[in-house]
Design a protein around this motif. Structure first.
Motif, mmCIF file in Angstrom:
data_model
loop_
_atom_site.group_PDB
_atom_site.id
_atom_site.type_symbol
_atom_site.label_atom_id
_atom_site.label_comp_id
_atom_site.label_asym_id
_atom_site.label_seq_id
_atom_site.Cartn_x
_atom_site.Cartn_y
_atom_site.Cartn_z
ATOM 1 N N ALA A 23 102.748 19.538 -22.828
ATOM 2 C CA ALA A 23 102.113 18.721 -21.795
ATOM 3 C C ALA A 23 101.665 17.392 -22.378
ATOM 4 O O ALA A 23 101.386 17.283 -23.576
ATOM 5 N N ARG A 24 101.598 16.379 -21.546
ATOM 6 C CA ARG A 24 101.041 15.103 -21.988
ATOM 7 C C ARG A 24 99.564 15.297 -22.302
ATOM 8 O O ARG A 24 98.797 15.730 -21.438
ATOM 9 N N PRO A 25 99.121 14.979 -23.485
ATOM 10 C CA PRO A 25 97.741 15.267 -23.887
ATOM 11 C C PRO A 25 96.772 14.173 -23.446
ATOM 12 O O PRO A 25 96.183 13.462 -24.263
ATOM 13 N N ILE A 26 96.588 14.054 -22.124
ATOM 14 C CA ILE A 26 95.743 12.990 -21.573
ATOM 15 C C ILE A 26 94.448 13.601 -21.052
ATOM 16 O O ILE A 26 94.473 14.421 -20.123
ATOM 17 N N PRO A 27 93.306 13.234 -21.590
ATOM 18 C CA PRO A 27 92.043 13.779 -21.087
ATOM 19 C C PRO A 27 91.734 13.230 -19.699
ATOM 20 O O PRO A 27 91.949 12.050 -19.419
ATOM 21 N N ILE A 28 91.218 14.093 -18.826
ATOM 22 C CA ILE A 28 90.828 13.669 -17.479
ATOM 23 C C ILE A 28 89.357 13.281 -17.559
ATOM 24 O O ILE A 28 88.451 14.071 -17.260
ATOM 25 N N LYS A 29 89.103 12.071 -17.984
ATOM 26 C CA LYS A 29 87.738 11.655 -18.317
ATOM 27 C C LYS A 29 86.830 11.576 -17.099
ATOM 28 O O LYS A 29 85.609 11.721 -17.218
ATOM 29 N N ALA A 30 87.406 11.356 -15.910
ATOM 30 C CA ALA A 30 86.580 11.293 -14.712
ATOM 31 C C ALA A 30 85.950 12.637 -14.371
ATOM 32 O O ALA A 30 85.005 12.692 -13.566
ATOM 33 N N GLU A 78 71.023 24.942 -20.449
ATOM 34 C CA GLU A 78 70.439 24.017 -19.489
ATOM 35 C C GLU A 78 71.543 23.325 -18.690
ATOM 36 O O GLU A 78 71.416 22.161 -18.310
ATOM 37 N N GLY A 79 72.633 24.049 -18.460
ATOM 38 C CA GLY A 79 73.806 23.468 -17.830
ATOM 39 C C GLY A 79 73.679 23.296 -16.335
ATOM 40 O O GLY A 79 72.781 23.830 -15.677
ATOM 41 N N LEU A 80 74.613 22.531 -15.779
ATOM 42 C CA LEU A 80 74.708 22.287 -14.346
ATOM 43 C C LEU A 80 75.970 22.951 -13.801
ATOM 44 O O LEU A 80 76.821 23.418 -14.548
ATOM 45 N N LEU A 81 76.077 22.966 -12.495
ATOM 46 C CA LEU A 81 77.300 23.383 -11.805
ATOM 47 C C LEU A 81 77.865 22.124 -11.155
ATOM 48 O O LEU A 81 77.167 21.446 -10.391
ATOM 49 N N TYR A 82 79.128 21.793 -11.466
ATOM 50 C CA TYR A 82 79.721 20.529 -11.061
ATOM 51 C C TYR A 82 80.850 20.741 -10.046
ATOM 52 O O TYR A 82 81.430 21.821 -9.944
ATOM 53 N N ARG A 83 81.155 19.668 -9.330
ATOM 54 C CA ARG A 83 82.413 19.609 -8.586
ATOM 55 C C ARG A 83 82.994 18.210 -8.742
ATOM 56 O O ARG A 83 82.273 17.223 -8.884
ATOM 57 N N TYR A 84 84.332 18.168 -8.696
ATOM 58 C CA TYR A 84 85.080 16.923 -8.850
ATOM 59 C C TYR A 84 85.908 16.725 -7.594
ATOM 60 O O TYR A 84 86.742 17.573 -7.240
ATOM 61 N N ILE A 85 85.666 15.606 -6.902
ATOM 62 C CA ILE A 85 86.439 15.262 -5.701
ATOM 63 C C ILE A 85 87.463 14.214 -6.098
ATOM 64 O O ILE A 85 87.121 13.043 -6.322
ATOM 65 N N PRO A 138 94.221 14.230 -3.726
ATOM 66 C CA PRO A 138 94.309 15.679 -3.952
ATOM 67 C C PRO A 138 95.552 16.028 -4.754
ATOM 68 O O PRO A 138 96.659 15.578 -4.468
ATOM 69 N N GLY A 139 95.356 16.822 -5.800
ATOM 70 C CA GLY A 139 96.464 17.253 -6.627
ATOM 71 C C GLY A 139 96.829 16.304 -7.745
ATOM 72 O O GLY A 139 97.702 16.619 -8.555
ATOM 73 N N ARG A 140 96.166 15.140 -7.805
ATOM 74 C CA ARG A 140 96.451 14.155 -8.859
ATOM 75 C C ARG A 140 95.122 13.795 -9.536
ATOM 76 O O ARG A 140 94.504 12.780 -9.216
ATOM 77 N N LEU A 141 94.706 14.624 -10.460
ATOM 78 C CA LEU A 141 93.370 14.516 -11.032
ATOM 79 C C LEU A 141 93.199 13.273 -11.881
ATOM 80 O O LEU A 141 92.090 12.728 -11.987
ATOM 81 N N LEU A 142 94.277 12.793 -12.486
ATOM 82 C CA LEU A 142 94.194 11.603 -13.328
ATOM 83 C C LEU A 142 94.056 10.314 -12.530
ATOM 84 O O LEU A 142 93.816 9.252 -13.105
ATOM 85 N N ASP A 143 94.170 10.388 -11.205
ATOM 86 C CA ASP A 143 93.969 9.209 -10.372
ATOM 87 C C ASP A 143 92.497 8.843 -10.237
ATOM 88 O O ASP A 143 92.163 7.846 -9.588
ATOM 89 N N GLY A 144 91.625 9.636 -10.819
ATOM 90 C CA GLY A 144 90.199 9.385 -10.730
ATOM 91 C C GLY A 144 89.556 10.130 -9.581
ATOM 92 O O GLY A 144 90.228 10.749 -8.747
ATOM 93 N N GLY A 145 88.237 10.080 -9.544
ATOM 94 C CA GLY A 145 87.508 10.787 -8.508
ATOM 95 C C GLY A 145 86.019 10.702 -8.755
ATOM 96 O O GLY A 145 85.543 9.932 -9.591
ATOM 97 N N THR A 146 85.277 11.511 -8.015
ATOM 98 C CA THR A 146 83.819 11.524 -8.077
ATOM 99 C C THR A 146 83.342 12.847 -8.647
ATOM 100 O O THR A 146 83.732 13.915 -8.156
#
Length: 460
Positions: free
Chosen positions: A212-219, A245-252, A256-264
């Motif tokens: 796989a392309r080793p690109i981190p999804i930093k968003a 002391e962790g949180l529960l997260y969600r990424y929008i 949809p389906g293209r996580l490297l396009d960025g998000g919230t």
């Protein structure tokens, strides 16, 4: 507050409706007659394994799929410490199994895919690795892929599928046939590694050898990542954080389906109860079976160079969780484990229910909190079975069990690690429902379990 799930689904439109996969995991609507103290022998008592590997109920058997240091089809070695996994439909009725490896800091390459002194790393180019390291000392984690024939219970091939990451602990499958793998470590470049770590990466489910392309999804944030789950209706990604002391997260995602396009990236907060401590350590803030209305707080500076995302989110009102670990979508909900939650710090299982069309808020329910190590001790990876039960791997201090939990909250023992006190990890069913794959981590074993699954309640 940012965009709601309902608004996101409307915005996503046909893109979200085009998702496929995960079909066997999401068919059963769970009831909520919680009875966490009821022990059920859904498949019968465990039988002692004469080979001393895995005790299972009568009629069930296992096969060792692969072992640490096995030579793979691409010439690399199976790395050590197999952890989170998921399966996907492969060609010709095969199953594609993608497997994490929780290998951490430099050990001379002995636990990696590349052998002593990383000799086999020269077969790849530096660009094939996320982090090639300082003086050729690549990250030793990553993923491997196993193509498996469930009809004949045979490995077709196995190969390296992501290289150069660290401590790939858990993750989760996507509806668009990929595996999101998570680094359970946060570190800056140093005299060993050339890049920052603490990210998630996406690995396509393919049957042919390749990286796989080793690109981190930093968003999707930089923190002590553990697992993810994707709502197949919306494409929203939920994430756990393995920290007391962790949180529960969600990424929008923007697309949809293209996580490297960025998000919230957002953190869960309880409506009208900012900074709730769900851990139940000092007092019972949440009762078993209690359902809370939740909302989501936008997070800023999610790359978090100071590793302070959880602190900033909590100050803004997010709820705090006790080491979020395994997570899975099923029964129209997201189940996740908190390994050290509860009065006795023996673990909790939570159930997050995304809001329906007529609902204003998502719901969060404390599904199970046994506070009894003979029932479940330190829940870790989990999955949802084809008939709706939750299968939970233990990572405790003594004997390690694979536990089942019915949708009604009844707990039963399905398997016991008979070879060691190593944690169990990566439980996941094949797409055809015939085979349960699982890892015995410290032994470096991946096993495939088959048997009379039709004994389960609500099967079919």
């Amino acid at each position: 507050m940012s965009i709601s799930r309902k608004q996101f689904i409307q915005r996503a439109g046909a893109v979200a409706l085009g998702f496929s996969g995960l079909h066997i995991f999401s068919g059963c609507a769970a009831t909520r007659n919680i009875n966490p103290e009821a022990i059920s022998e859904a498949f019968g008592p465990l039988r002692s394994d004469p080979k001393g590997i895995m005790d299972l109920p009568e009629g069930f058997s296992y096969k060792i799929v692969s072992r640490f240091r096995d030579k793979m089809d691409d010439g690399f070695y199976v790395p050590h410490r197999p952890d989170g996994m998921a399966t996907f439909e492969g060609p010709g009725g095969t199953t594609i199994l993608i497997r994490n490896h929780e290998v951490n800091a430099a050990r001379g390459g002995d636990e990696s895919a590349f052998g002593s002194d990383f000799a086999l790393a020269e077969k790849l180019s530096e660009e094939d690795f996320y982090d090639y390291g300082v003086n050729r000392n690549p990250g030793q984690g990553g993923t491997t892929t196993v193509v498996y024939d469930t009809e004949n219970q045979q490995v077709v091939r196995q190969f390296l599928s992501l290289a150069g990451t660290l401590r790939n602990c858990a993750g989760g499958p996507t509806p668009w046939n990929s595996w999101i793998t998570c680094e359970e470590i946060v570190m800056q470049p140093d005299d060993t590694y050339a890049k920052a770590h603490g990210y998630v990466f996406e690995v396509p489910a393919t049957a042919e050898p390749g990286l796989a392309r080793p690109i981190p999804i930093k968003a999707m944030g930089r923190f002590n990542h553990e697992a993810v789950a994707v709502d197949p209706e919306s494409g929203i990604v939920y994430l756990t954080e393995d920290d007391g002391e962790g949180l529960l997260y969600r990424y929008i995602p923007n697309t949809p389906g293209r996580l490297l396009d960025g998000g919230t990236l957002q953190a869960l907060a309880v409506v009208d109860q900012p900074r709730m401590d769900t851990r139940n350590w000092k007092q019972q803030a949440v009762a078993v079976g209690q359902t809370l209305d939740v909302e989501w707080i936008d997070l800023e500076d999610v790359d978090a160079p100071e590793d302070d995302l959880r602190y900033r989110g909590f100050e803004d009102g997010a709820a705090r969780f006790a080491r979020g670990e395994g997570m899975w979508y099923g029964n129209d909900a997201v189940y996740f484990a908190c390994t050290n939650g509860g009065r006795e710090e023996l673990g909790q299982i939570w159930k997050l229910m995304p809001a329906g069309p007529q609902e204003e808020h998502d719901k969060l329910e404390l599904f199970v909190e046994p506070n009894d190590g003979t029932m479940i001790e330190n829940a870790d990876n989990l999955t949802v079975a084809p008939w709706g039960d939750i299968f939970v791997c233990e990572d405790g201090d003594a004997e390690q069990y694979l536990n089942g939990i019915t949708p009604e909250g009844e707990i039963y023992k399905f398997g016991r690690n008979a070879v060691s006190t190593s944690e169990l990890a990566g439980a996941t069913f094949s797409p055809d429902g015939s085979t349960l794959f699982m890892n015995i981590q410290h032994e470096g074993l991946t096993i495939a379990i088959t048997g009379p699954w039709n004994k389960a309640k609500k099967w079919g």
